[in-house]
Design an enzyme around this catalytic site. Structure first.
Site, short mmCIF file in Angstrom:
data_model
loop_
_atom_site.label_atom_id
_atom_site.label_comp_id
_atom_site.label_asym_id
_atom_site.label_seq_id
_atom_site.Cartn_x
_atom_site.Cartn_y
_atom_site.Cartn_z
N SER A 1 0.80 -1.23 0.00
CA SER A 1 0.00 0.00 0.00
C SER A 1 0.83 1.28 0.00
CB SER A 1 -0.95 0.02 1.21
OG SER A 1 -1.99 -0.91 1.02
N SER B 1 -5.81 3.38 4.47
CA SER B 1 -5.37 2.44 3.43
C SER B 1 -6.54 1.69 2.82
CB SER B 1 -4.35 1.45 4.00
OG SER B 1 -3.52 0.96 2.97
N LYS C 1 0.01 3.83 -2.64
CA LYS C 1 -1.03 4.86 -2.56
C LYS C 1 -0.44 6.27 -2.48
CE LYS C 1 -4.62 1.89 -0.56
NZ LYS C 1 -3.91 0.63 -0.33
#
Length: 637
Positions: A427, A484, A430
């Site tokens: 993640s 997230s 992102k």
């Protein structure tokens, strides 16, 4: 699933509360056993009260431990993270907490299904039972008045029970076996009815249901089962004493119990014997009144029909529990041994290699606001620093397999551990997603809708956003960065000008503008293992992201209330260090997949130094936080 569990701030507290209750429950059992021994000649209601308080105590200890951990001062987390070498086993056990809580949750689910099955059986019993003769209903009402019972109680007959049963809270009823009225004299039947009405008066059905809930929540501890069983035994004696007071001849109750015993033995058939050996799942709900389990009467019946006593549920579960506990301890010890062999002692101070000649800085887009001049200068210095192409070979006090620590301003590499190996970044992707979305300058208030296409079909990760949920673009950005949320990140990319293909092209242009040669982003969430980078390039990505005021503000917030479908809900940062006392975190992003391990990148200040930290592929969330704490301690020296 494990990422979602590990991101929950209360999970370690719950796991340790459950493990600590193993010895706490044993201590409670010893104390209650001693108290019951002292009260052996006291009235049954006193022993019943002691057992009830003991069971309540068992519930209160784990709940209070979780509450104290949740409400603890922020600085206490940091103290817990800074383990000494003598507490390595605690670190290893902490990493196993998601598995512990998951196993406990599965057990609670199974026990809840068992309880639900009992409730369903009781529901069917109520519906199939037929009304008793009117004369007996009148006798029941007269007995109820003698006992001071004001609630109306119905009398029903059924061939699905082998003894009197009292059921229900607000609409209580007593169910008798169909043939009992014709086999026992009326005074003795009245005595049995008085016993069941005593249960109704004392709300024993509801208390028994609460006991079943306690057994479901603390199913793994034999003391809980023992206390609950003792409560049922004492409850029968308390109901006997109360019923005897309402009868003209108190001895009628003893005669009734004896004759009920004889009648059941005479009426027993092979299928009845099988029923006694394998009672229905509803037994925990009806035993409060029937006494078929927990009372003295049918204990004797079971002993006559079944020479070998059926083992209690907790005895059957005890070997499995011991094996599971031994497995957890073995895993923890294996982690400790591996860590002792692989990790050197924490260094007293960080080595300071000479800085390399800086390359030309990469400027930020002119349209984006900078948080302040200092941050812009620091980010430019990190972007200008060359990647750590030469591994220093330092033995670093970190568990992460890939690490990078860069001092902002000077661009000096303070730590580098396998910093140029290309690995999945989960993640952390992102951050790139957020930069590309902000570069497009779309309306932050435009409503985005979570579609079926946003659902994770690769890892099947959980999400707080249901399909059909609507939220503003700026809220989706906050959820993607702070909590997230994969579906939020997917919706942002899908709503990008040109759709997903336009988003991918923008990502490639962004990576090229940052001079990143080993970073590949295939999709916006990081769920794909094809999203890869290096620790050194992730430091440059974090530095570039720090030039966006929105990203700094979102990722440095511990929690926020955000509207989803028009209703405000509180969401928490996946980095537990954000907002904690003593931590000055300016930017943060965590990540986890099975391929990437536990990842973290953040900008923070400590002892007047501003640094960018990248940790990739740590063994667990606790190790990831411990690594960050070790780096912070070293910076302060």
């Amino acid at each position: 699933m494990l990422e979602l569990l590990d991101s929950l701030p209360w999970l370690p507290a719950l796991g340790w509360a459950l493990l600590n209750f193993v010895w706490q429950g044993a201590l409670i059992g010893l104390l209650i056993a001693g108290a019951l021994r002292l009260l052996a000649q006291a009235p049954a209601r006193h022993r019943y009260l002691v057992c009830g308080l003991g069971l309540l105590w068992c519930l209160a200890l784990p709940l209070s431990a979780c509450w104290q951990a949740w409400a603890a001062a922020p600085g206490e987390l940091e103290q817990a993270l800074e383990f000494s070498s003598e507490l390595l086993w605690m670190q290893a056990m902490t990493e196993l907490m998601p598995q512990v809580v998951l196993a406990w949750g599965v057990g609670v689910l199974l026990m809840s299904l068992r309880l639900a099955g009992g409730l369903w059986w009781v529901r069917g019993l109520r519906r199939e039972a037929c009304p008793a003769p009117a004369a007996w209903q009148v006798r029941l009402e007269q007995l109820a008045r003698r006992l001071g019972l004001r609630r109306p109680v119905r009398l029903l007959l059924s061939d699905r029970v082998t003894g009197p049963v009292a059921l229900g809270l607000w609409r209580p009823l007593v169910i008798l076996p169909c043939s009992l009225l014709s086999h026992l004299p009326p005074p003795l039947v009245e005595a049995l009815l008085a016993h069941e009405l005593a249960h109704v008066r004392r709300w024993d059905y509801g208390i028994n249901l609460l006991q079943s809930l306690a057994e479901a929540l603390l199913f793994f501890h034999p003391v809980v089962w023992w206390l609950s069983e003792r409560m049922r035994i004492e409850r029968e004696q308390v109901a006997d004493a109360l019923a005897a007071q309402a009868l003209p001849q108190p001895r009628d109750l003893a005669r009734a119990l004896q004759q009920l015993n004889d009648w059941q033995l005479q009426a027993a058939r092979p299928d009845d014997e099988a029923w006694l050996q394998h009672p229905l799942p509803s037994m925990p709900l009806v035993q409060a009144a029937q006494g078929s389990r927990g009372g003295l009467l049918l204990r004797r019946v079971r002993g006559l029909l079944q020479p070998r006593e059926r083992l209690p549920a907790w005895k059957l579960a005890l070997p499995t529990l011991l094996v599971a506990l031994g497995g957890l301890l073995a895993q923890a010890q294996a982690k400790v041994n591996a860590r002792v062999e692989a990790e050197p002692a924490v260094v007293a101070a960080l080595p300071q290699p000479a800085p390399s000649a800086p390359a030309a800085p990469v400027s930020a887009p002119a349209s984006l606001p900078l948080p302040d001049a200092t941050a812009a200068t620091a980010a430019t210095a990190v972007l200008a620093a060359p990647p750590a192409s030469v591994n220093t070979g330092w033995r670093l006090p970190v568990n992460a397999r890939h690490a990078m620590v860069i001092e902002e301003g000077s661009g000096r590499v303070l730590m580098a551990k396998n910093a140029d190996e290309t690995v999945p970044i989960a993640s952390l992707t992102k951050l790139v997603t957020a930069m590309v979305v902000l570069d497009a300058r779309q309306d932050p208030q435009e409503q985005l809708r979570i579609e079926d296409a946003d659902v994770d079909r690769l890892k099947h990760s959980a999400s707080y956003l249901k399909v059909g949920a609507r939220l503003p673009r700026e809220v989706a950005l906050k959820l993607a960065l702070m909590s997230s949320e994969n579906r939020a990140a997917s919706a942002l990319a899908r709503a990008y000008p040109g759709g997903l293909e336009g988003f991918r092209q923008a990502v490639r242009r962004k990576l090229q503008s940052l001079g990143l040669q080993h970073t590949v982003i295939q999709e916006p969430t990081g769920l794909s293992p094809e999203n890869v980078s290096t620790a050194s390039e992730m430091a440059r990505i974090a530095a570039a992201a720090s030039r966006y005021q929105e990203i700094n503000a979102i990722t440095s917030s511990a929690r926020a209330k955000l509207p989803v479908n028009g209703q405000a809900r509180e969401f928490h940062n996946t980095n537990r260090l954000v907002g904690r006392k003593g931590w000055d975190i300016l930017l943060s992003k965590t990540g986890y997949t099975e391929e990437a391990g536990r990842c973290l990148t953040m900008r923070m200040k400590e002892a007047g130094k501003a640094v960018t930290v990248v940790l990739l592929d740590a063994d667990g969330s606790a190790q990831r936080l411990k690594d960050a704490a070790a780096i912070r301690r070293s910076l302060g020296r």
